[in-house]
Design a protein around this motif. Structure first.
Motif, PDB file in Angstrom:
ATOM      1  N   LYS A   1       5.767  -3.729  -5.089  1.00  0.00           N
ATOM      2  CA  LYS A   1       4.667  -4.115  -4.206  1.00  0.00           C
ATOM      3  C   LYS A   1       4.360  -5.602  -4.252  1.00  0.00           C
ATOM      4  O   LYS A   1       3.820  -6.153  -3.307  1.00  0.00           O
ATOM      5  N   ASP A   2       4.746  -6.276  -5.345  1.00  0.00           N
ATOM      6  CA  ASP A   2       4.496  -7.718  -5.423  1.00  0.00           C
ATOM      7  C   ASP A   2       5.401  -8.518  -4.488  1.00  0.00           C
ATOM      8  O   ASP A   2       5.165  -9.696  -4.267  1.00  0.00           O
ATOM      9  N   ALA A   3       6.445  -7.880  -3.943  1.00  0.00           N
ATOM     10  CA  ALA A   3       7.309  -8.556  -2.965  1.00  0.00           C
ATOM     11  C   ALA A   3       6.721  -8.470  -1.556  1.00  0.00           C
ATOM     12  O   ALA A   3       7.174  -9.163  -0.655  1.00  0.00           O
ATOM     13  N   ALA A   4       5.729  -7.639  -1.369  1.00  0.00           N
ATOM     14  CA  ALA A   4       5.124  -7.434  -0.046  1.00  0.00           C
ATOM     15  C   ALA A   4       4.251  -8.636   0.340  1.00  0.00           C
ATOM     16  O   ALA A   4       3.776  -9.371  -0.521  1.00  0.00           O
ATOM     17  N   PRO A   5       4.025  -8.813   1.629  1.00  0.00           N
ATOM     18  CA  PRO A   5       3.135  -9.901   2.062  1.00  0.00           C
ATOM     19  C   PRO A   5       1.700  -9.645   1.608  1.00  0.00           C
ATOM     20  O   PRO A   5       1.314  -8.507   1.320  1.00  0.00           O
ATOM     21  N   SER A   6       0.941 -10.719   1.560  1.00  0.00           N
ATOM     22  CA  SER A   6      -0.468 -10.611   1.194  1.00  0.00           C
ATOM     23  C   SER A   6      -1.202  -9.727   2.193  1.00  0.00           C
ATOM     24  O   SER A   6      -0.763  -9.556   3.337  1.00  0.00           O
ATOM     25  N   THR A   7      -2.315  -9.183   1.762  1.00  0.00           N
ATOM     26  CA  THR A   7      -3.142  -8.367   2.645  1.00  0.00           C
ATOM     27  C   THR A   7      -3.555  -9.174   3.869  1.00  0.00           C
ATOM     28  O   THR A   7      -3.530  -8.672   4.995  1.00  0.00           O
ATOM     29  N   GLU A   8      -3.902 -10.444   3.656  1.00  0.00           N
ATOM     30  CA  GLU A   8      -4.333 -11.300   4.762  1.00  0.00           C
ATOM     31  C   GLU A   8      -3.219 -11.476   5.788  1.00  0.00           C
ATOM     32  O   GLU A   8      -3.449 -11.363   6.995  1.00  0.00           O
TER      33      GLU A   8
ATOM     34  N   VAL B   1       0.851  -1.188   0.000  1.00  0.00           N
ATOM     35  CA  VAL B   1       0.000   0.000   0.000  1.00  0.00           C
ATOM     36  C   VAL B   1       0.890   1.243   0.000  1.00  0.00           C
ATOM     37  O   VAL B   1       1.901   1.293   0.709  1.00  0.00           O
ATOM     38  N   TRP B   2       0.505   2.251  -0.791  1.00  0.00           N
ATOM     39  CA  TRP B   2       1.282   3.491  -0.832  1.00  0.00           C
ATOM     40  C   TRP B   2       1.265   4.157   0.538  1.00  0.00           C
ATOM     41  O   TRP B   2       0.216   4.230   1.194  1.00  0.00           O
TER      42      TRP B   2
ATOM     43  N   ALA C   1       8.972  10.924  -1.990  1.00  0.00           N
ATOM     44  CA  ALA C   1       9.448   9.571  -1.713  1.00  0.00           C
ATOM     45  C   ALA C   1      10.777   9.280  -2.410  1.00  0.00           C
ATOM     46  O   ALA C   1      11.578   8.496  -1.916  1.00  0.00           O
ATOM     47  N   ARG C   2      10.987   9.906  -3.554  1.00  0.00           N
ATOM     48  CA  ARG C   2      12.227   9.725  -4.334  1.00  0.00           C
ATOM     49  C   ARG C   2      12.566   8.246  -4.530  1.00  0.00           C
ATOM     50  O   ARG C   2      13.668   7.797  -4.225  1.00  0.00           O
ATOM     51  N   LEU C   3      11.610   7.515  -5.067  1.00  0.00           N
ATOM     52  CA  LEU C   3      11.786   6.083  -5.314  1.00  0.00           C
ATOM     53  C   LEU C   3      12.416   5.830  -6.671  1.00  0.00           C
ATOM     54  O   LEU C   3      12.188   6.564  -7.622  1.00  0.00           O
ATOM     55  N   ASP C   4      13.151   4.730  -6.735  1.00  0.00           N
ATOM     56  CA  ASP C   4      13.593   4.211  -8.026  1.00  0.00           C
ATOM     57  C   ASP C   4      12.626   3.134  -8.498  1.00  0.00           C
ATOM     58  O   ASP C   4      12.410   2.970  -9.693  1.00  0.00           O
ATOM     59  N   GLU C   5      12.062   2.393  -7.542  1.00  0.00           N
ATOM     60  CA  GLU C   5      11.127   1.316  -7.873  1.00  0.00           C
ATOM     61  C   GLU C   5      10.133   1.143  -6.727  1.00  0.00           C
ATOM     62  O   GLU C   5      10.426   1.479  -5.588  1.00  0.00           O
ATOM     63  N   TRP C   6       8.990   0.554  -7.078  1.00  0.00           N
ATOM     64  CA  TRP C   6       8.002   0.140  -6.082  1.00  0.00           C
ATOM     65  C   TRP C   6       7.722  -1.319  -6.366  1.00  0.00           C
ATOM     66  O   TRP C   6       7.063  -1.656  -7.341  1.00  0.00           O
TER      67      TRP C   6
ATOM     68  N   THR D   1      18.362   0.237  -0.984  1.00  0.00           N
ATOM     69  CA  THR D   1      17.726   0.570   0.283  1.00  0.00           C
ATOM     70  C   THR D   1      16.260   0.198   0.164  1.00  0.00           C
ATOM     71  O   THR D   1      15.544   0.717  -0.695  1.00  0.00           O
ATOM     72  N   LEU D   2      15.848  -0.760   1.000  1.00  0.00           N
ATOM     73  CA  LEU D   2      14.449  -1.183   1.030  1.00  0.00           C
ATOM     74  C   LEU D   2      13.696  -0.231   1.949  1.00  0.00           C
ATOM     75  O   LEU D   2      14.113   0.014   3.086  1.00  0.00           O
ATOM     76  N   LEU D   3      12.607   0.290   1.438  1.00  0.00           N
ATOM     77  CA  LEU D   3      11.831   1.301   2.154  1.00  0.00           C
ATOM     78  C   LEU D   3      10.477   0.749   2.570  1.00  0.00           C
ATOM     79  O   LEU D   3       9.837   0.011   1.812  1.00  0.00           O
ATOM     80  N   THR D   4      10.047   1.156   3.747  1.00  0.00           N
ATOM     81  CA  THR D   4       8.742   0.773   4.261  1.00  0.00           C
ATOM     82  C   THR D   4       8.181   1.930   5.081  1.00  0.00           C
ATOM     83  O   THR D   4       8.934   2.735   5.620  1.00  0.00           O
ATOM     84  N   ALA D   5       6.879   1.992   5.168  1.00  0.00           N
ATOM     85  CA  ALA D   5       6.236   3.018   5.990  1.00  0.00           C
ATOM     86  C   ALA D   5       6.163   2.591   7.451  1.00  0.00           C
ATOM     87  O   ALA D   5       5.944   3.411   8.330  1.00  0.00           O
ATOM     88  N   THR D   6       6.392   1.328   7.716  1.00  0.00           N
ATOM     89  CA  THR D   6       6.301   0.773   9.058  1.00  0.00           C
ATOM     90  C   THR D   6       7.219   1.498  10.040  1.00  0.00           C
ATOM     91  O   THR D   6       8.369   1.775   9.716  1.00  0.00           O
ATOM     92  N   LYS D   7       6.718   1.761  11.224  1.00  0.00           N
ATOM     93  CA  LYS D   7       7.528   2.446  12.239  1.00  0.00           C
ATOM     94  C   LYS D   7       8.640   1.553  12.770  1.00  0.00           C
ATOM     95  O   LYS D   7       9.743   2.010  13.031  1.00  0.00           O
ATOM     96  N   ASP D   8       8.362   0.280  12.952  1.00  0.00           N
ATOM     97  CA  ASP D   8       9.346  -0.674  13.484  1.00  0.00           C
ATOM     98  C   ASP D   8       9.970  -1.431  12.316  1.00  0.00           C
ATOM     99  O   ASP D   8       9.584  -2.546  11.988  1.00  0.00           O
TER     100      ASP D   8
END
Length: 118
Positions: free
Chosen positions: A42-49, A25-26, A35-40, A94-101
């Motif tokens: 999102k298919d590497a992210a875990p499933s919504t579930e 999710v953005w 954000a200054r991204l080179d790539e997104w 550099t792998l980026l995430t919005a997660t605080k932890d």
């Protein structure tokens, strides 16, 4: 392999290399320019579930890793992981995430898997 982790909300650094968002999710309240991204990837992210089940509960992190590893073997995620491995083989990422932890996130799991595969 030089694989780093950061929150996407932190300012970009000249030593980040390729900046890759690995959230499905953005990030809330963040413009694409900032954000200054080179790539997104999102298919590497875990499933919504899986993401909802985990809920960033650190007590569930070990089980999250086990379940996420199983998801990373699925074709769509395996392909996205392969793309990350390819980029990491070319230089710093550099792998980026919005997660605080960040240390208990999918980005941390991906970073560990990339380092192990290099």
């Amino acid at each position: 392999m030089d694989v780093r982790l950061r929150r996407v909300y932190e300012p970009a650094s000249s030593d980040d290399g390729k900046r890759i968002l690995v959230d499905r999710v953005w990030p809330r309240g963040l413009s694409k320019d900032k954000a200054r991204l080179d790539e997104w990837e999102k298919d590497a992210a875990p499933s919504t579930e899986l993401r909802k089940w985990y809920g960033h509960d650190v007590d569930r992190f070990e089980e999250f890793i086990r379940r996420y590893d199983a998801e990373l073997a699925e074709p769509e995620r395996a392909s996205a992981f392969g793309r990350l491995r390819e980029l990491a083989g070319q230089g710093t990422v550099t792998l980026l995430t919005a997660t605080k932890d960040v240390d208990h996130s999918q980005a941390a799991v991906l970073a560990a898997r990339l380092r192990d595969s290099g």
